[in-house]
Enzyme design. Structure first.
Site, mmCIF file in Angstrom:
data_model
loop_
_atom_site.group_PDB
_atom_site.id
_atom_site.type_symbol
_atom_site.label_atom_id
_atom_site.label_comp_id
_atom_site.label_asym_id
_atom_site.label_seq_id
_atom_site.Cartn_x
_atom_site.Cartn_y
_atom_site.Cartn_z
ATOM 1 C CG HIS A 113 -1.979 -1.020 1.218
ATOM 2 N ND1 HIS A 113 -2.840 -1.219 0.164
ATOM 3 C CD2 HIS A 113 -2.294 -1.979 2.134
ATOM 4 C CE1 HIS A 113 -3.646 -2.242 0.435
ATOM 5 N NE2 HIS A 113 -3.325 -2.726 1.624
ATOM 6 C CG ASP A 149 -2.802 -8.459 0.601
ATOM 7 O OD1 ASP A 149 -2.096 -8.828 1.551
ATOM 8 O OD2 ASP A 149 -3.806 -7.719 0.741
ATOM 9 C CG HIS A 151 -6.507 -5.396 1.733
ATOM 10 N ND1 HIS A 151 -5.948 -6.292 2.625
ATOM 11 C CD2 HIS A 151 -7.690 -5.011 2.259
ATOM 12 C CE1 HIS A 151 -6.772 -6.424 3.671
ATOM 13 N NE2 HIS A 151 -7.837 -5.675 3.462
ATOM 14 C CG ASP A 228 -4.988 -10.005 3.300
ATOM 15 O OD1 ASP A 228 -4.777 -10.514 2.176
ATOM 16 O OD2 ASP A 228 -4.675 -8.831 3.574
HETATM 17 ZN ZN LIG Z 1 -4.125 -7.232 2.628
#
Ligand SMILES: [Zn+2]
Length: 285
Positions: A113, A149, A151, A228
């Site tokens: 991120h 991931d 996200h 995740d």
């Molecule tokens: Zn994540």
């Protein structure tokens, strides 16, 4: 399999935060128990030159300012050192890959991120982008970054966008944090999965995303390996099982392309088993 790891990676943060020291302490213990034959390698700290290929000097300086970055991403004492060590581990993964070895960075903080100018979403320096630039700097022509991931790897996307030597693909939950990654453009390929989707659909999208990267003809595949998207993860609404992460590893094995992986997210207590499933399948096919 080479595991790039330093004990220091569990010396910051608290167990009250999802991105907590026990994520890697427990994973370290489990991998050492289950795979006594794997090699453990200590990373060095990433140099300023290596970091400045990806981040601004203002951002690097900001890591020394004792103020939280956002509500998810606290300032920790000496966070610059911890983040630089995780980035150095991602660089070591590339070095191992270029030497024909498979390597996984079992480090924190995660990175995907973090943008050129900003820490966010538990991430301070973009480890995978720093690793990608390192590979290009050391003679690789085409680097693919595969981010599974849960996200969206918004930081990686923004850093590598329009870079001719890199293609980036992310498969992630949408709607979900950070709310980006809906469209594909230029060298960026995004695959969204709605919360609670059938795992078979998610796996198909992940397969599509890897196949798309293979059409780029990469010399090297770097993986933002987040765990995740597991059905029991406390901060997402995805449905993957341990076997699905093993499938991702098996595909990577089957590409027969040099590859390396870096830990991103994964917040369930099953994280050690998920990492082990992925790595074993990647090693053995
Ligand atoms: Zn994540």
């Amino acid at each position: 399999m080479n595991i790039v790891f330093d004990q220091a990676a569990s010396n910051f943060g608290t167990e009250n935060h999802p991105e907590r020291p026990s994520r890697i302490q427990r994973s370290e213990r489990f991998l050492r128990q289950t795979h006594a034959d794997w090699t453990w390698i200590s990373p060095r700290i990433a140099s300023e030159e290596e970091i400045l290929r990806v981040h601004s000097s203002e951002h690097l300086g900001r890591l020394r300012v004792k103020a939280d970055f956002d509500s998810d991403t606290p300032y920790y004492e000496e966070i610059e050192d911890y983040a630089r060590r995780a980035a150095g581990a991602a660089i070591e993964v590339v070095n191992q890959s270029l030497a024909g070895q498979r390597a996984f960075s079992l480090m924190r903080p995660p990175g995907h991120h973090a943008t050129r100018e900003m820490a966010m979403g538990f991430c301070y320096l973009n480890n995978i982008a720093i690793a990608g630039m390192h590979a290009l700097h050391h003679g690789q022509q085409k680097v693919a970054i595969w981010d599974f991931d849960a996200h969206h790897g918004n930081g990686t996307e923004s850093i590598v966008h329009l870079h001719p030597g890199i293609r980036f693909a992310s498969v992630h939950q949408y709607p979900g944090y950070p709310g980006t990654g809906i469209r594909s453009f230029d060298n960026v390929r995004n695959y969204t999965v709605t919360p609670g989707s059938d795992p078979a659909l998610h796996v198909r999208k992940a397969e599509e995303s890897l196949e798309e990267l293979l059409t780029f003809g990469p010399d090297l595949i770097l993986v933002s390996a987040g765990f995740d998207a597991y059905f029991d993860d406390p901060i997402t609404d995805m449905t993957l099982s341990e076997d699905d992460f093993a499938t991702f590893g098996r595909w990577l094995h089957e590409t027969q392309i040099r590859s390396g992986a870096v830990l991103e997210g994964g917040y369930s207590t099953y994280l050690p088993k998920l990492i082990e499933a992925f790595l074993s399948a990647w090693e053995q096919g």
